[in-house]
Design a protein around this motif. Sequence first.
Motif, PDB file in Angstrom:
ATOM      1  N   ASN A   4      83.755  -2.785  -3.255  1.00 49.93           N
ATOM      2  CA  ASN A   4      83.066  -1.521  -3.435  1.00 49.93           C
ATOM      3  C   ASN A   4      81.588  -1.730  -3.145  1.00 49.93           C
ATOM      4  O   ASN A   4      80.997  -2.733  -3.569  1.00 49.93           O
ATOM      5  CB  ASN A   4      83.251  -0.995  -4.861  1.00 49.93           C
ATOM      6  CG  ASN A   4      84.623  -0.380  -5.061  1.00 49.93           C
ATOM      7  OD1 ASN A   4      85.223   0.140  -4.124  1.00 49.93           O
ATOM      8  ND2 ASN A   4      85.136  -0.429  -6.286  1.00 49.93           N
ATOM      9  N   VAL A   5      80.996  -0.792  -2.424  1.00 47.06           N
ATOM     10  CA  VAL A   5      79.631  -0.940  -1.922  1.00 47.06           C
ATOM     11  C   VAL A   5      78.754   0.209  -2.390  1.00 47.06           C
ATOM     12  O   VAL A   5      79.157   1.377  -2.305  1.00 47.06           O
ATOM     13  CB  VAL A   5      79.613  -1.003  -0.382  1.00 47.06           C
ATOM     14  CG1 VAL A   5      78.183  -1.092   0.142  1.00 47.06           C
ATOM     15  CG2 VAL A   5      80.442  -2.186   0.118  1.00 47.06           C
ATOM     16  N   ALA A   6      77.557  -0.142  -2.866  1.00 48.39           N
ATOM     17  CA  ALA A   6      76.527   0.848  -3.166  1.00 48.39           C
ATOM     18  C   ALA A   6      75.405   0.676  -2.153  1.00 48.39           C
ATOM     19  O   ALA A   6      74.888  -0.433  -1.974  1.00 48.39           O
ATOM     20  CB  ALA A   6      75.994   0.666  -4.586  1.00 48.39           C
ATOM     21  N   ILE A   7      75.042   1.751  -1.479  1.00 50.84           N
ATOM     22  CA  ILE A   7      73.984   1.718  -0.467  1.00 50.84           C
ATOM     23  C   ILE A   7      72.762   2.434  -1.019  1.00 50.84           C
ATOM     24  O   ILE A   7      72.829   3.607  -1.388  1.00 50.84           O
ATOM     25  CB  ILE A   7      74.432   2.406   0.836  1.00 50.84           C
ATOM     26  CG1 ILE A   7      75.685   1.729   1.395  1.00 50.84           C
ATOM     27  CG2 ILE A   7      73.308   2.389   1.861  1.00 50.84           C
ATOM     28  CD1 ILE A   7      76.311   2.486   2.564  1.00 50.84           C
ATOM     29  N   VAL A   8      71.657   1.722  -1.083  1.00 51.80           N
ATOM     30  CA  VAL A   8      70.395   2.334  -1.513  1.00 51.80           C
ATOM     31  C   VAL A   8      69.464   2.377  -0.304  1.00 51.80           C
ATOM     32  O   VAL A   8      69.205   1.357   0.332  1.00 51.80           O
ATOM     33  CB  VAL A   8      69.738   1.547  -2.653  1.00 51.80           C
ATOM     34  CG1 VAL A   8      68.428   2.222  -3.076  1.00 51.80           C
ATOM     35  CG2 VAL A   8      70.683   1.448  -3.844  1.00 51.80           C
ATOM     36  N   GLY A   9      69.002   3.570   0.008  1.00 51.55           N
ATOM     37  CA  GLY A   9      68.167   3.750   1.188  1.00 51.55           C
ATOM     38  C   GLY A   9      68.945   4.443   2.286  1.00 51.55           C
ATOM     39  O   GLY A   9      69.903   3.886   2.820  1.00 51.55           O
ATOM     40  N   ALA A  10      68.549   5.657   2.603  1.00 52.24           N
ATOM     41  CA  ALA A  10      69.225   6.415   3.662  1.00 52.24           C
ATOM     42  C   ALA A  10      68.203   6.927   4.676  1.00 52.24           C
ATOM     43  O   ALA A  10      68.356   8.000   5.252  1.00 52.24           O
ATOM     44  CB  ALA A  10      70.008   7.578   3.056  1.00 52.24           C
ATOM     45  N   GLY A  11      67.154   6.127   4.880  1.00 50.06           N
ATOM     46  CA  GLY A  11      66.150   6.454   5.883  1.00 50.06           C
ATOM     47  C   GLY A  11      66.609   6.006   7.257  1.00 50.06           C
ATOM     48  O   GLY A  11      67.793   6.065   7.580  1.00 50.06           O
ATOM     49  N   LEU A  81      75.666  -4.617  -3.657  1.00 51.22           N
ATOM     50  CA  LEU A  81      74.514  -3.742  -3.475  1.00 51.22           C
ATOM     51  C   LEU A  81      73.957  -3.977  -2.081  1.00 51.22           C
ATOM     52  O   LEU A  81      73.632  -5.110  -1.729  1.00 51.22           O
ATOM     53  CB  LEU A  81      73.433  -4.047  -4.512  1.00 51.22           C
ATOM     54  CG  LEU A  81      72.062  -3.392  -4.246  1.00 51.22           C
ATOM     55  CD1 LEU A  81      72.125  -1.896  -4.506  1.00 51.22           C
ATOM     56  CD2 LEU A  81      70.970  -4.044  -5.075  1.00 51.22           C
ATOM     57  N   VAL A  82      73.840  -2.916  -1.287  1.00 50.32           N
ATOM     58  CA  VAL A  82      73.174  -2.986   0.014  1.00 50.32           C
ATOM     59  C   VAL A  82      71.866  -2.222  -0.116  1.00 50.32           C
ATOM     60  O   VAL A  82      71.861  -0.993  -0.216  1.00 50.32           O
ATOM     61  CB  VAL A  82      74.038  -2.390   1.141  1.00 50.32           C
ATOM     62  CG1 VAL A  82      73.273  -2.428   2.459  1.00 50.32           C
ATOM     63  CG2 VAL A  82      75.346  -3.158   1.271  1.00 50.32           C
ATOM     64  N   ASP A  83      70.772  -2.958  -0.147  1.00 50.16           N
ATOM     65  CA  ASP A  83      69.452  -2.358  -0.327  1.00 50.16           C
ATOM     66  C   ASP A  83      68.762  -2.274   1.026  1.00 50.16           C
ATOM     67  O   ASP A  83      68.286  -3.271   1.555  1.00 50.16           O
ATOM     68  CB  ASP A  83      68.621  -3.198  -1.308  1.00 50.16           C
ATOM     69  CG  ASP A  83      67.173  -2.729  -1.387  1.00 50.16           C
ATOM     70  OD1 ASP A  83      66.899  -1.570  -1.006  1.00 50.16           O
ATOM     71  OD2 ASP A  83      66.313  -3.525  -1.813  1.00 50.16           O
ATOM     72  N   ASN A  84      68.697  -1.068   1.588  1.00 50.00           N
ATOM     73  CA  ASN A  84      68.052  -0.858   2.877  1.00 50.00           C
ATOM     74  C   ASN A  84      66.632  -0.329   2.731  1.00 50.00           C
ATOM     75  O   ASN A  84      66.105   0.299   3.643  1.00 50.00           O
ATOM     76  CB  ASN A  84      68.879   0.117   3.722  1.00 50.00           C
ATOM     77  CG  ASN A  84      70.134  -0.523   4.270  1.00 50.00           C
ATOM     78  OD1 ASN A  84      70.112  -1.648   4.755  1.00 50.00           O
ATOM     79  ND2 ASN A  84      71.249   0.187   4.191  1.00 50.00           N
ATOM     80  N   THR A  85      66.019  -0.585   1.584  1.00 50.15           N
ATOM     81  CA  THR A  85      64.650  -0.129   1.338  1.00 50.15           C
ATOM     82  C   THR A  85      63.688  -1.304   1.412  1.00 50.15           C
ATOM     83  O   THR A  85      64.080  -2.451   1.616  1.00 50.15           O
ATOM     84  CB  THR A  85      64.525   0.517  -0.059  1.00 50.15           C
ATOM     85  OG1 THR A  85      64.502  -0.523  -1.062  1.00 50.15           O
ATOM     86  CG2 THR A  85      65.677   1.454  -0.343  1.00 50.15           C
ATOM     87  N   SER A  86      62.421  -0.996   1.210  1.00 60.85           N
ATOM     88  CA  SER A  86      61.408  -2.044   1.021  1.00 60.85           C
ATOM     89  C   SER A  86      60.819  -1.914  -0.379  1.00 60.85           C
ATOM     90  O   SER A  86      59.688  -2.326  -0.632  1.00 60.85           O
ATOM     91  CB  SER A  86      60.303  -1.914   2.078  1.00 60.85           C
ATOM     92  OG  SER A  86      59.678  -0.635   1.994  1.00 60.85           O
TER      93      SER A  86
END
Length: 351
Positions: A4-11, A81-86
């Motif tokens: 199961n994956v949580a994606i943070v950051g949708a820019g 956790l997939v963190d696509n933010t800075s």
Amino acid sequence: MTLNVAIVGAGLVGSAFIKQLAASKLDVAVVLIARSSKTIVSMDFSPLNLANVDFSAASEGGWTPAQIAEFLSKSPVPAVLVDNTSNEGLAQAYPEFLAKDISVVTPNKKAFSSTIELWNKLFDKSNKALVYHESTVGAGLPIISTLNDLIATGDRVHKIEGILSGTLSYIFNEFGSSDVAFSAVVKKAKELGYTEPDPREDLNGLDVARKVTILSRLAGNLVAGPTAFPVDSLIPKPLESVESVEDFMAELPKYDTDMAKLRDDAKAEGKCLRFVGKVDLTGTPSVKVGVEKYDLSHPFAALQGSDNVIAFTTERYPSPLIVQGAGAGDAVTAMGVLADLIKIVQRGGRK
């Protein structure tokens, strides 16, 4: 589903990642997608529809890192956790996720170039969860994985040297190819979207210093952080206190002669200028970031556009192992993140 994956950051990067993940048919369920002010979540851990990510129906107010970690800790299968933010705050919270056996994948440099204490928590051997961060250095280029493979197979790293900023790569390629003023190249790079909205965030060298910190630590030289070694800033000292971006850009042409002299001196020696990061482990370890001169026959001199290049000089590779290609961009950064997620899937989400 295996994970199961949580994606943070949708820019920009996050959206590119979601698109690539949807096309990959990877055996994972995305159960949470968050951006700064809204969160879409599947409370029963059924997969969200990546083909139609609609934040308009999401409630106002984003979830905190602690809330996301608590939610994922209840997952019936391993979670990532997939963190696509800075985001600095989320980066500092990675140990909280790892403590709950939640793996982390991210292009966010903030945690890995922060304190040694945080670094040690991220890579504590007692953690059952996995941490992958290929895209923190060079976007999708296999820089970190190459370095890790060299070390894991018993090679000894002597030097790491590279052009690690797509922005500064473009600026110095353009600046060195003609007699154009340095400020004009910076202005053009900003107009093309190569720089941050405030170009000083690129020109101060800190982004490269963060990447070099990560590489140095992976090579065994645990530098304290990106301000613990010499970093050349391309911001003229009198302009360091200028408040607005507009005022900075207006004043920058006054200092073009300084950069022009550096370029002319290099040309007189048959060389070119490049902005590089260096880790030297021969003798007393040293790390530095700044402008260097290179012979026109050097691989760094042939770089085009906004490409990155890195050279690993090791016991097995006395003639450096070169990794070169696009080191910035939404699609290639997202590709590096997705490749890391695939590795976690292949390992079943656990060490």
